[in-house]
Write a protein that holds these residues in place. Structure first.
Motif, PDB file in Angstrom:
ATOM      1  N   LEU A  34      79.461  49.924  38.299  1.00 57.72           N
ATOM      2  CA  LEU A  34      78.943  50.145  39.006  1.00 57.72           C
ATOM      3  C   LEU A  34      77.961  49.777  38.434  1.00 57.72           C
ATOM      4  CD1 LEU A  34      79.883  54.135  38.392  1.00 57.72           C
ATOM      5  CD2 LEU A  34      80.255  52.991  39.705  1.00 57.72           C
ATOM      6  N   PRO A  35      76.707  50.327  38.873  1.00 63.41           N
ATOM      7  CA  PRO A  35      75.456  49.904  38.747  1.00 63.41           C
ATOM      8  C   PRO A  35      74.795  50.515  37.901  1.00 63.41           C
ATOM      9  CG  PRO A  35      75.098  50.179  41.418  1.00 63.41           C
ATOM     10  CD  PRO A  35      76.965  49.931  40.799  1.00 63.41           C
ATOM     11  N   GLN A  36      73.613  50.106  37.366  1.00 64.10           N
ATOM     12  CA  GLN A  36      72.918  51.003  36.681  1.00 64.10           C
ATOM     13  C   GLN A  36      72.053  51.087  37.712  1.00 64.10           C
ATOM     14  OE1 GLN A  36      73.389  51.452  33.183  1.00 64.10           O
ATOM     15  NE2 GLN A  36      72.212  53.370  33.947  1.00 64.10           N
ATOM     16  N   GLY A  37      71.526  52.485  37.813  1.00 66.36           N
ATOM     17  CA  GLY A  37      71.424  53.225  37.813  1.00 66.36           C
ATOM     18  C   GLY A  37      69.165  54.372  37.364  1.00 66.36           C
ATOM     19  N   GLU A  38      68.857  54.391  37.798  1.00 65.69           N
ATOM     20  CA  GLU A  38      68.130  55.584  37.031  1.00 65.69           C
ATOM     21  C   GLU A  38      68.151  56.683  36.206  1.00 65.69           C
ATOM     22  OE1 GLU A  38      64.204  55.126  38.210  1.00 65.69           O
ATOM     23  OE2 GLU A  38      65.167  53.482  39.743  1.00 65.69           O
ATOM     24  N   ARG A  39      67.641  56.678  35.420  1.00 66.84           N
ATOM     25  CA  ARG A  39      68.570  57.814  33.898  1.00 66.84           C
ATOM     26  C   ARG A  39      68.122  59.649  34.925  1.00 66.84           C
ATOM     27  NH1 ARG A  39      69.540  55.874  30.153  1.00 66.84           N
ATOM     28  NH2 ARG A  39      68.575  57.472  28.702  1.00 66.84           N
ATOM     29  N   PRO A  40      68.973  60.438  34.621  1.00 64.41           N
ATOM     30  CA  PRO A  40      68.938  61.578  35.185  1.00 64.41           C
ATOM     31  C   PRO A  40      67.688  62.527  34.950  1.00 64.41           C
ATOM     32  CG  PRO A  40      70.635  61.535  32.908  1.00 64.41           C
ATOM     33  CD  PRO A  40      69.321  60.134  32.626  1.00 64.41           C
ATOM     34  N   ALA A  41      67.773  62.791  36.242  1.00 67.28           N
ATOM     35  CA  ALA A  41      66.463  63.663  36.360  1.00 67.28           C
ATOM     36  C   ALA A  41      67.176  65.477  36.049  1.00 67.28           C
ATOM     37  CB  ALA A  41      66.048  63.414  37.826  1.00 67.28           C
ATOM     38  N   ILE A  42      67.996  65.505  35.113  1.00 66.66           N
ATOM     39  CA  ILE A  42      68.207  66.568  34.857  1.00 66.66           C
ATOM     40  C   ILE A  42      68.163  66.662  33.175  1.00 66.66           C
ATOM     41  CG2 ILE A  42      69.387  67.442  37.255  1.00 66.66           C
ATOM     42  CD1 ILE A  42      71.059  67.525  36.384  1.00 66.66           C
ATOM     43  N   PRO A  43      68.352  67.914  32.542  1.00 62.46           N
ATOM     44  CA  PRO A  43      68.666  67.892  31.377  1.00 62.46           C
ATOM     45  C   PRO A  43      69.923  67.385  31.154  1.00 62.46           C
ATOM     46  CG  PRO A  43      67.628  69.916  32.055  1.00 62.46           C
ATOM     47  CD  PRO A  43      67.582  68.928  33.237  1.00 62.46           C
ATOM     48  N   ARG A  99      72.967  67.022  14.782  1.00 62.26           N
ATOM     49  CA  ARG A  99      71.495  66.137  14.846  1.00 62.26           C
ATOM     50  C   ARG A  99      71.774  66.408  16.413  1.00 62.26           C
ATOM     51  NH1 ARG A  99      68.965  60.418  16.001  1.00 62.26           N
ATOM     52  NH2 ARG A  99      66.778  60.966  16.298  1.00 62.26           N
ATOM     53  N   LYS A 100      70.162  67.768  17.526  1.00 64.95           N
ATOM     54  CA  LYS A 100      70.805  67.215  18.943  1.00 64.95           C
ATOM     55  C   LYS A 100      69.457  67.428  19.535  1.00 64.95           C
ATOM     56  CE  LYS A 100      72.391  71.417  17.843  1.00 64.95           C
ATOM     57  NZ  LYS A 100      72.384  71.874  16.683  1.00 64.95           N
ATOM     58  N   GLN A 101      69.823  66.200  20.558  1.00 66.88           N
ATOM     59  CA  GLN A 101      68.646  66.204  21.479  1.00 66.88           C
ATOM     60  C   GLN A 101      68.608  66.685  23.108  1.00 66.88           C
ATOM     61  OE1 GLN A 101      68.519  61.213  20.693  1.00 66.88           O
ATOM     62  NE2 GLN A 101      66.687  61.946  19.712  1.00 66.88           N
ATOM     63  N   LEU A 102      67.563  67.512  23.559  1.00 68.27           N
ATOM     64  CA  LEU A 102      67.620  67.692  24.886  1.00 68.27           C
ATOM     65  C   LEU A 102      66.851  66.341  25.561  1.00 68.27           C
ATOM     66  CD1 LEU A 102      68.483  69.750  26.557  1.00 68.27           C
ATOM     67  CD2 LEU A 102      66.492  70.858  26.132  1.00 68.27           C
ATOM     68  N   VAL A 103      67.344  65.849  26.493  1.00 67.55           N
ATOM     69  CA  VAL A 103      67.632  64.588  27.223  1.00 67.55           C
ATOM     70  C   VAL A 103      66.381  64.941  28.129  1.00 67.55           C
ATOM     71  CG1 VAL A 103      67.891  62.314  27.541  1.00 67.55           C
ATOM     72  CG2 VAL A 103      68.530  63.033  25.691  1.00 67.55           C
ATOM     73  N   THR A 104      65.091  65.007  28.381  1.00 72.61           N
ATOM     74  CA  THR A 104      64.556  65.617  30.064  1.00 72.61           C
ATOM     75  C   THR A 104      63.944  64.813  30.599  1.00 72.61           C
ATOM     76  OG1 THR A 104      62.860  66.367  29.089  1.00 72.61           O
ATOM     77  CG2 THR A 104      64.145  67.643  28.197  1.00 72.61           C
ATOM     78  N   PHE A 126      77.110  63.970  25.339  1.00 72.17           N
ATOM     79  CA  PHE A 126      76.542  64.346  25.848  1.00 72.17           C
ATOM     80  C   PHE A 126      77.296  65.621  27.027  1.00 72.17           C
ATOM     81  CE2 PHE A 126      77.976  61.736  29.051  1.00 72.17           C
ATOM     82  CZ  PHE A 126      78.468  59.972  28.470  1.00 72.17           C
ATOM     83  N   TRP A 127      76.103  66.194  27.204  1.00 72.66           N
ATOM     84  CA  TRP A 127      76.211  67.647  28.052  1.00 72.66           C
ATOM     85  C   TRP A 127      75.263  68.007  28.760  1.00 72.66           C
ATOM     86  CZ3 TRP A 127      81.666  69.916  26.117  1.00 72.66           C
ATOM     87  CH2 TRP A 127      81.631  69.853  25.527  1.00 72.66           C
ATOM     88  N   LEU A 128      75.771  68.216  30.325  1.00 75.24           N
ATOM     89  CA  LEU A 128      75.300  68.397  31.092  1.00 75.24           C
ATOM     90  C   LEU A 128      74.409  69.796  30.837  1.00 75.24           C
ATOM     91  CD1 LEU A 128      76.756  66.492  34.376  1.00 75.24           C
ATOM     92  CD2 LEU A 128      74.834  66.438  33.484  1.00 75.24           C
ATOM     93  N   MET A 129      73.595  69.988  31.325  1.00 75.05           N
ATOM     94  CA  MET A 129      72.616  71.019  30.880  1.00 75.05           C
ATOM     95  C   MET A 129      72.794  72.455  31.872  1.00 75.05           C
ATOM     96  SD  MET A 129      72.554  72.467  27.559  1.00 75.05           S
ATOM     97  CE  MET A 129      74.181  71.736  27.366  1.00 75.05           C
ATOM     98  N   GLN A 130      72.814  71.593  32.758  1.00 73.75           N
ATOM     99  CA  GLN A 130      72.577  72.705  34.351  1.00 73.75           C
ATOM    100  C   GLN A 130      73.942  73.301  35.068  1.00 73.75           C
ATOM    101  OE1 GLN A 130      68.204  71.037  35.491  1.00 73.75           O
ATOM    102  NE2 GLN A 130      69.520  71.649  37.108  1.00 73.75           N
TER     103      GLN A 130
END
Lengths: 420, 190
Positions: free
Chosen positions: A106-115, A126-131, A416-420
């Motif tokens: 798989l090619p590397q694409g853009e970073r996620p647009a959802i948190p 230690r938890k980070q919400l990546v937005t 990692f866990w999708l948050m939406q």
């Protein structure tokens, strides 16, 4: 009574109950018979999906594993399969077939647009919400996070212990906390404009099903329910009508629609609801006892009429796309490791638009969770043995990595866990 | 409790003919059937559903038998099938239809000869737990699995396993305060 005593009591009770269980007379032939039935169904399903997808017309149909459109690109309005495409468009818009569910190449694409929530395997606390706007370090006081939804300028976060509903400012600082009920979920309207959640009424033994806009100063509205049944927020069929599911202690569910100031109304036609939007509730309508596997359906709320039904797919909870036109689904079979394929259905017909399937019949790549990122892209957490990744799938059939794969072990926590 | 099963062939050995494969599978099934049935019963609360669940789990394991290369992971794999099946939307819907159309009560195979009120109350408490929390309780306190193993089987975080166990114990503690019988018998038990 100490914590230790309670554990001992529970363990002893469970062992005594289990010791009394007799039977266990299954023989190989009976198991093989059921396995044959499951295999027949899987093969029929694979064939049916492949045939249907191949026959569906999708504009700009991409070859398998071609590059994905950049998130934010407009998907043409007529991009959704209609099932009866106009003859003039079929030839140039034919989809090639199932697309691979794989991490290989798989090619590397853009970073996620959802948190999404990132958990450091070396330091699970230690938890980070990546937005898309940056990384928010979550307060150590917050235990395991079940959901995090953008709300106003900050975030609404459902977390343990409790569970509790925390209001966070834009920097991740807790500015308010309420006691939560329900099955560890916050429902978000498919367009992201409203939240539905369930709070404990502080003055009474009751629970409050609460709807709130994600922006503006509009006061939340609530419906009061008895404390005991479990309530699962589902979503909204319009700005004023919430949908939730009440499950009694025997596991039987009833679906309700609720408008401000009115008694909730029971909605028939579904055994359980998975998503709602634009006057329609989607969910499980029937069950095939052999697998058991599902039939899924769409119910028009105003008339109570069934709009469509398919027995080829089970729908994702909260799987309606932001524009309300597509649904996430899996086949009517879930392996021990999770779903072995991911499908995107036309919400108006229940017909598949694209299917992401194993590259080989012996594949063990599984889809663990998925969420819509844009109208045309889905993010999925994918496990390939001990390797985890967030993969972006397009409604045209392309796929790419949204974050770099992370190596783990079979017994390691998901990173990692999708948050939406 | 049997945790690891000695299989008919060496771990990692190449699977030979269908006959060998079936013999290997049958040996595993014979060794694990009773144990899985007990776990399934604790998850579902009735024997009929538990037997059906175990049969489906074995059938799916049978189809995946050649894919499960590391035999020491088979127990975890089949447990995960069992729990996933029980937690799945369609299984719940199926159960609902069964309970709503079948007017004959489920046959209860278990008679608790030791029951003095407290055990029945505790069992009722277990049955009242939400499905996922109940799975955590069964896997942690009956199967005696580690938090990491439970997290892996249920597809949730270790933190959620901890919090779900704590919630269950807190709920039990709360019941003790509201049900004098449970509290009294609990004291007697110690």
């Amino acid at each position: 009574m100490s914590n230790h005593d309670e554990k001992d009591l529970l363990t002893q009770t469970l062992r005594e109950r289990a010791d009394g269980v007799g039977g266990g007379s299954l023989d190989l032939e009976a198991v093989r018979g059921r396995a044959r039935g499951i295999r027949r169904r899987r093969n029929a399903l694979r064939g049916a999906v492949a045939a249907m997808v191949a026959a569906v017309a999708v504009p700009g149909g991409l070859a398998v594993n071609t590059a994905l459109q950049t998130p934010g690109d407009e998907r043409p309005d007529n991009n959704i399969a209609t099932g009866t495409p106009s003859p003039s468009t079929v030839e140039e818009r034919r989809l090639e077939g199932p697309t691979a569910l794989t991490l290989d190449g798989l090619p590397q694409g853009e970073r996620p647009a959802i948190p999404y929530l990132a958990v450091d395997p070396a330091d699970p606390e230690r938890k980070q919400l990546v937005t898309p706007d940056g990384v928010i370090e979550l307060d150590d006081e917050l235990g395991p996070v079940q959901a995090a939804v953008r709300s106003g300028n900050g975030w609404t976060v459902l977390a343990y212990p409790g569970p509790r509903l925390h209001r966070l400012d834009a920097d991740g600082q807790v500015v308010g906390t309420e006691q939560y009920r329900a099955n560890e979920q916050i429902a978000v309207s498919h367009d992201g404009s409203h939240l539905l959640y369930v709070l404990v009424d502080p003055t009474d033994d009751a629970q409050l099903v609460t709807a709130a806009p994600t922006s503006g100063d509009v006061e939340p509205i609530s419906w009061r329910l008895p404390a005991r049944p479990y309530v699962t927020p589902v979503g909204f069929v319009d700005d004023d009508t919430a949908v939730f599911e009440v499950t009694d202690m025997r596991g039987a569910s009833t679906i309700y629609t609720a408008r401000p100031g009115e008694e909730p109304q029971e909605l028939g036609g579904l055994l359980t609801a998975t998503a709602a939007g634009d006057g329609v509730v989607y969910g499980v309508s029937k069950v095939d006892e052999l697998e058991p596997a599902v039939c899924s359906a769409a119910i028009d709320v105003s008339s109570g009429r069934q709009l469509w039904e398919t027995c080829d797919h089970g729908l994702h909870r909260g799987g309606l796309s932001p524009d309300g036109q597509l649904l996430l689904a899996n086949p009517g079979y879930v392996d021990g490791y999770g779903a072995l394929s991911l499908s995107i259905l036309d919400a108006s017909t229940g017909q598949p638009v694209v299917e992401f399937d194993q590259t080989s019949r012996n594949g063990q790549v599984t889809e663990l969770d998925s969420a819509w990122e844009t109208d045309g892209t889905v993010l999925s957490s994918i496990a390939d043995g001990p390797t985890f990744a967030l993969v972006r799938y397009g409604v045209e059939g392309g796929s790419e990595l949204a974050i770099e794969p992370i190596k783990g072990t079979p017994f390691e926590d998901m990173p990692f866990w999708l948050m939406q | 409790m049997v945790r690891t099963v000695q299989l008919a062939v060496e771990a990692g050995a190449t699977v030979g003919s269908t006959q060998d494969r079936d013999a290997e599978f049958a040996a595993y099934m014979a060794a694990r059937q009773r144990s899985l049935l007990r776990t399934a019963y604790l998850l579902t609360g009735d024997q009929h559903t538990a037997e059906d669940l175990v049969q489906t789990a074995f059938a799916k394991l049978y189809l995946s038998w050649d894919k499960v290369q590391r035999r020491e992971l088979v127990d975890g794999y089949v447990r995960r099938i069992l729990v996933n099946e029980n937690n799945s939307l369609w299984r719940r819907a199926w159960k609902r239809r069964e309970t709503s159309t079948d007017t004959v009560p489920d046959h209860e195979a278990v008679t608790d000869t030791h029951d003095d009120g407290m055990r029945a109350a505790l069992w009722e408490f277990v049955q009242s737990l939400p499905r996922k929390q109940r799975a955590v309780v069964v896997l942690r306190f009956y199967e005696d699995l580690s938090e990491a193993e439970v997290a892996d089987i249920l597809g949730i975080s270790v933190g959620t396993v901890k919090s779900q166990s704590s919630r269950a114990l807190a709920a039990l503690r709360s019941r003790v305060h509201t049900q004098p019988l449970l509290a009294r018998d609990g004291e007697e038990e110690r």
